[in-house]
Design an enzyme around this catalytic site. Structure first.
Site, mmCIF file in Angstrom:
data_model
loop_
_atom_site.group_PDB
_atom_site.id
_atom_site.type_symbol
_atom_site.label_atom_id
_atom_site.label_comp_id
_atom_site.label_asym_id
_atom_site.label_seq_id
_atom_site.Cartn_x
_atom_site.Cartn_y
_atom_site.Cartn_z
ATOM 1 C CG ASN A 166 -1.916 1.174 1.122
ATOM 2 O OD1 ASN A 166 -2.789 1.173 0.262
ATOM 3 N ND2 ASN A 166 -1.769 2.178 1.966
ATOM 4 C CE1 TYR A 170 -2.800 6.881 4.676
ATOM 5 C CE2 TYR A 170 -0.627 5.884 4.909
ATOM 6 C CZ TYR A 170 -1.940 5.808 4.478
ATOM 7 O OH TYR A 170 -2.381 4.667 3.859
ATOM 8 N NE ARG A 171 -1.568 15.783 10.802
ATOM 9 C CZ ARG A 171 -2.851 15.998 11.080
ATOM 10 N NH1 ARG A 171 -3.667 16.441 10.149
ATOM 11 N NH2 ARG A 171 -3.309 15.769 12.296
ATOM 12 C CD1 TRP A 184 -2.252 4.649 10.642
ATOM 13 C CD2 TRP A 184 -0.548 4.402 9.219
ATOM 14 N NE1 TRP A 184 -1.387 3.737 11.191
ATOM 15 C CE2 TRP A 184 -0.323 3.568 10.319
ATOM 16 C CE3 TRP A 184 0.386 4.397 8.180
ATOM 17 C CZ2 TRP A 184 0.797 2.747 10.433
ATOM 18 C CZ3 TRP A 184 1.496 3.584 8.294
ATOM 19 C CH2 TRP A 184 1.690 2.780 9.411
ATOM 20 N N GLY A 189 -5.500 2.476 4.435
ATOM 21 C CA GLY A 189 -4.730 1.252 4.207
ATOM 22 C C GLY A 189 -3.642 1.022 5.240
ATOM 23 C CD GLU A 230 -1.923 2.594 -3.298
ATOM 24 O OE1 GLU A 230 -1.286 1.520 -3.155
ATOM 25 O OE2 GLU A 230 -2.930 2.868 -2.624
ATOM 26 C CG ASP A 279 -6.427 18.472 8.721
ATOM 27 O OD1 ASP A 279 -6.190 18.193 7.539
ATOM 28 O OD2 ASP A 279 -6.253 17.678 9.653
HETATM 29 C C1 LIG Z 1 -1.739 16.754 1.175
HETATM 30 C C2 LIG Z 1 -2.529 15.582 1.685
HETATM 31 C C3 LIG Z 1 -2.392 15.175 3.004
HETATM 32 C C4 LIG Z 1 -3.117 14.079 3.491
HETATM 33 N N1 LIG Z 1 -2.979 13.736 4.803
HETATM 34 C C5 LIG Z 1 -3.624 12.644 5.261
HETATM 35 C C6 LIG Z 1 -3.420 12.230 6.606
HETATM 36 O O1 LIG Z 1 -2.685 12.855 7.366
HETATM 37 N N2 LIG Z 1 -4.072 11.103 7.021
HETATM 38 C C7 LIG Z 1 -4.902 10.381 6.196
HETATM 39 O O2 LIG Z 1 -5.422 9.345 6.626
HETATM 40 N N3 LIG Z 1 -5.125 10.770 4.933
HETATM 41 C C8 LIG Z 1 -4.497 11.889 4.434
HETATM 42 N N4 LIG Z 1 -4.691 12.282 3.147
HETATM 43 C C9 LIG Z 1 -5.633 11.527 2.280
HETATM 44 C C10 LIG Z 1 -5.053 10.188 1.840
HETATM 45 O O3 LIG Z 1 -3.799 10.359 1.239
HETATM 46 C C11 LIG Z 1 -5.989 9.492 0.862
HETATM 47 O O4 LIG Z 1 -7.212 9.244 1.530
HETATM 48 C C12 LIG Z 1 -5.422 8.204 0.277
HETATM 49 O O5 LIG Z 1 -6.340 7.679 -0.661
HETATM 50 C C13 LIG Z 1 -5.160 7.188 1.354
HETATM 51 O O6 LIG Z 1 -4.656 6.031 0.768
HETATM 52 P P1 LIG Z 1 -4.984 4.572 1.366
HETATM 53 O O7 LIG Z 1 -6.464 4.357 1.172
HETATM 54 O O8 LIG Z 1 -4.137 3.684 0.550
HETATM 55 O O9 LIG Z 1 -4.638 4.589 2.774
HETATM 56 C C14 LIG Z 1 -3.991 13.385 2.643
HETATM 57 C C15 LIG Z 1 -4.114 13.774 1.304
HETATM 58 C C16 LIG Z 1 -3.392 14.864 0.823
HETATM 59 C C17 LIG Z 1 -3.558 15.299 -0.612
#
Ligand SMILES: Cc1cc2nc3c(=O)[nH]c(=O)nc-3n(C[C@H](O)[C@H](O)[C@H](O)COP(=O)(O)O)c2cc1C
Length: 479
Positions: A166, A170-171, A184, A189, A230, A279
């Site tokens: 995956n 996530y920040r 996350w 994921g 991805e 945020d």
């Molecule tokens: C700039 C930016 C920051 C993000 N920060 C977070 C975060 O801190 N935590 C989170 O869960 N998703 C965050 N997201 C959203 C996830 O990247 C997005 O939901 C992604 O599809 C998650 O992938 P996954 O489903 O494989 O976990 C952020 C997106 C962007 C564009």
């Protein structure tokens, strides 16, 4: 065109007049992201390369995704066309297809699906002697942020059960030079895999990439169902196999074109307070317990670039990414909910707080069926308010949407509230984090099949013959 790496993309932006270079020293505390934000608000959304960031030798670059044209450049086409390509991949051949032509088409489309994996980065990269996050121009964006945050990380993990990879974004809050938070959300994921490590009492390998080609960075944000890789997604879009490299201390692979790689682990039994953080919602996300990322090794490209973004009040580049995702994934959403004509995940509502869909309604209760389908589908499950309208309403025209919402509903009949359900982790008004309610508004026209026994009034519309003639006469009114 597929950009080989972040540097090639930046060079291209420079050549095409979409990059500004700042040589004045800027402070990563509040100043750098403010400059990025103002370029988006009152400038033309150029990318900015900061060559001199206080206390760092490494340049930072931001506003990579900040215009629709740039997003199309990164994707190699319009999100709509890519969505149709993805939809076409799962189309069953029809009578007009010869199996040979369909097979060739599939081969072309799937040519990039399987990444190439090699065992080392080669001479372009070096392993750092010391783990030291202090080298990088990691920014603090808002005055009350709990610290400096990495905002564009590509976080790579692997499920200990299935071996599935995956990559999410996530920040990460910097706690010290070797440790960060790992934000996350519970539904994502990374968090799901972490639970599988927790059940086995095992440490979880994590690799974090800071900077890759922009399409790979976009792929980390794309809401792919768990189980869809991805890197393969990126390969399908670009029709080019992604080049990956095996980690040195982690049982993971990551892009060969990475600018900076942090190899380390998350101990599922450990959490630490993370936040606050300004945020996407326009509010500070509150402090909360999140996992901790320990860095064991850092690998750097020769002369690396550090990518960053500003997260905060509208409008920033996350809106451009979000809209590209909406347009690209609509054809896929339609495979499961074919009655959807169009969809608007509204940026004013931070996308997840309100979704407007127009549907071709065929049977009683159809609008509610669509609401439940949306609440059951991938990251659309976060949609707090789902508003369903008829296809005569353009879901992207706020005036038409509010007109339909206010004139086509009887609230006690057409508004449903579902208590005790999933919310996005960023839903601040929910009394309990990740747990709250949903609202569905059925603003479609009703008829007797749904117990509406009055005639539904016709919508005002002018006869087309009159329009043409009257328009010609009106034109003559002009001096
Ligand atoms: C700039 C930016 C920051 C993000 N920060 C977070 C975060 O801190 N935590 C989170 O869960 N998703 C965050 N997201 C959203 C996830 O990247 C997005 O939901 C992604 O599809 C998650 O992938 P996954 O489903 O494989 O976990 C952020 C997106 C962007 C564009």
């Amino acid at each position: 065109m597929v950009f080989e790496d972040l540097r090639e993309f930046i060079d291209h932006l420079g050549k095409t007049g979409n990059l500004r270079t700042m040589d004045d020293e800027v402070d990563p505390e509040l100043e750098l992201t403010y400059i990025l934000s103002e370029e988006e608000r009152i400038g033309k959304g150029d990318a900015i390369l900061f060559n001199s960031v206080k206390n760092s030798q490494i340049p930072a670059v931001g506003n990579l995704f900040s215009t629709r044209e740039r997003m199309e450049l990164i994707l190699g086409g319009s999100p709509e066309d890519i969505g149709l390509r993805l939809q076409n991949l799962i189309r069953v051949p029809d009578d007009t297809d010869s199996m040979i032509s369909r097979g060739l088409e599939m081969m072309k489309e799937l040519g990039g699906v399987k990444p190439k994996i090699s065992s080392s980065m080669g001479s372009s990269h070096r392993t750092m002697e010391k783990v030291d996050l202090g080298r990088y121009p990691i920014c603090k964006t808002w005055p009350q942020d709990g610290g400096n945050f990495i905002t564009l990380p590509l976080v790579i993990t692997r499920d200990p059960v299935t071996g599935q990879r995956n990559m999410g974004m996530y920040r990460m809050q910097v706690f010290d030079n070797e440790t960060t938070g790992m934000h996350w959300h519970i539904h994502k994921g990374g968090s799901e895999y972490e639970q599988n490590y927790a059940e086995r009492s095992k440490l979880m390998d994590v690799a974090v990439v800071l900077g890759s080609d922009p399409l790979t960075m976009f792929s980390a944000v794309a809401p792919l169902p768990n189980g869809i890789d991805e890197f393969s997604f990126r390969g399908i879009i670009s029709r080019k196999r992604m080049e990956l490299v095996r980690g040195q201390t982690v049982d993971l692979v990551y892009p060969r074109n990475s600018e900076i790689v942090l190899e380390g682990y998350v101990d599922p039994s450990e959490t630490r307070v993370e936040g606050p953080f300004g945020d996407h919602t326009g509010y500070y996300s509150l402090e909360a317990e999140f996992p901790v990322f320990h860095i064991k090794k850092i690998i750097e490209k020769d002369k690396p670039l550090y990518p960053t973004t500003i997260v905060g009040k509208l409008w920033h580049e996350d809106v451009i990414m979000g809209k590209a995702i909406e347009r690209m994934f609509l054809p896929l959403v339609r495979i499961q909910i074919p009655e959807i004509v169009d969809m608007n995940t509204m940026e004013e509502a931070v996308f997840h707080n309100m979704v407007v869909v127009s549907i071709k309604k065929r049977y009683p209760g159809h609008a509610k069926k669509v609401m439940f389908a949306i609440w059951g589908m991938g990251q659309l499950m976060f949609s707090k308010i789902v508003l369903v309208v008829d296809p005569d309403i353009n879901v992207h025209d706020r005036k038409q949407v509010i007109w339909a919402m206010s004139t086509r509903i009887d609230p006690s009949r057409d508004v449903i509230i579902i208590p005790g359900t999933v919310t996005d982790s960023l839903d601040h008004p929910a009394s309990i984090m990740n747990y709250g309610s949903k609202m569905g508004i059925d603003a479609t026209r009703k008829d007797e099949s749904e117990g509406f026994m009055r005639p539904w009034p016709d919508v005002l519309d002018m006869k087309q013959e009159i329009v043409m003639e009257a328009q010609a006469k009106r034109e003559k009114l002009r001096p």
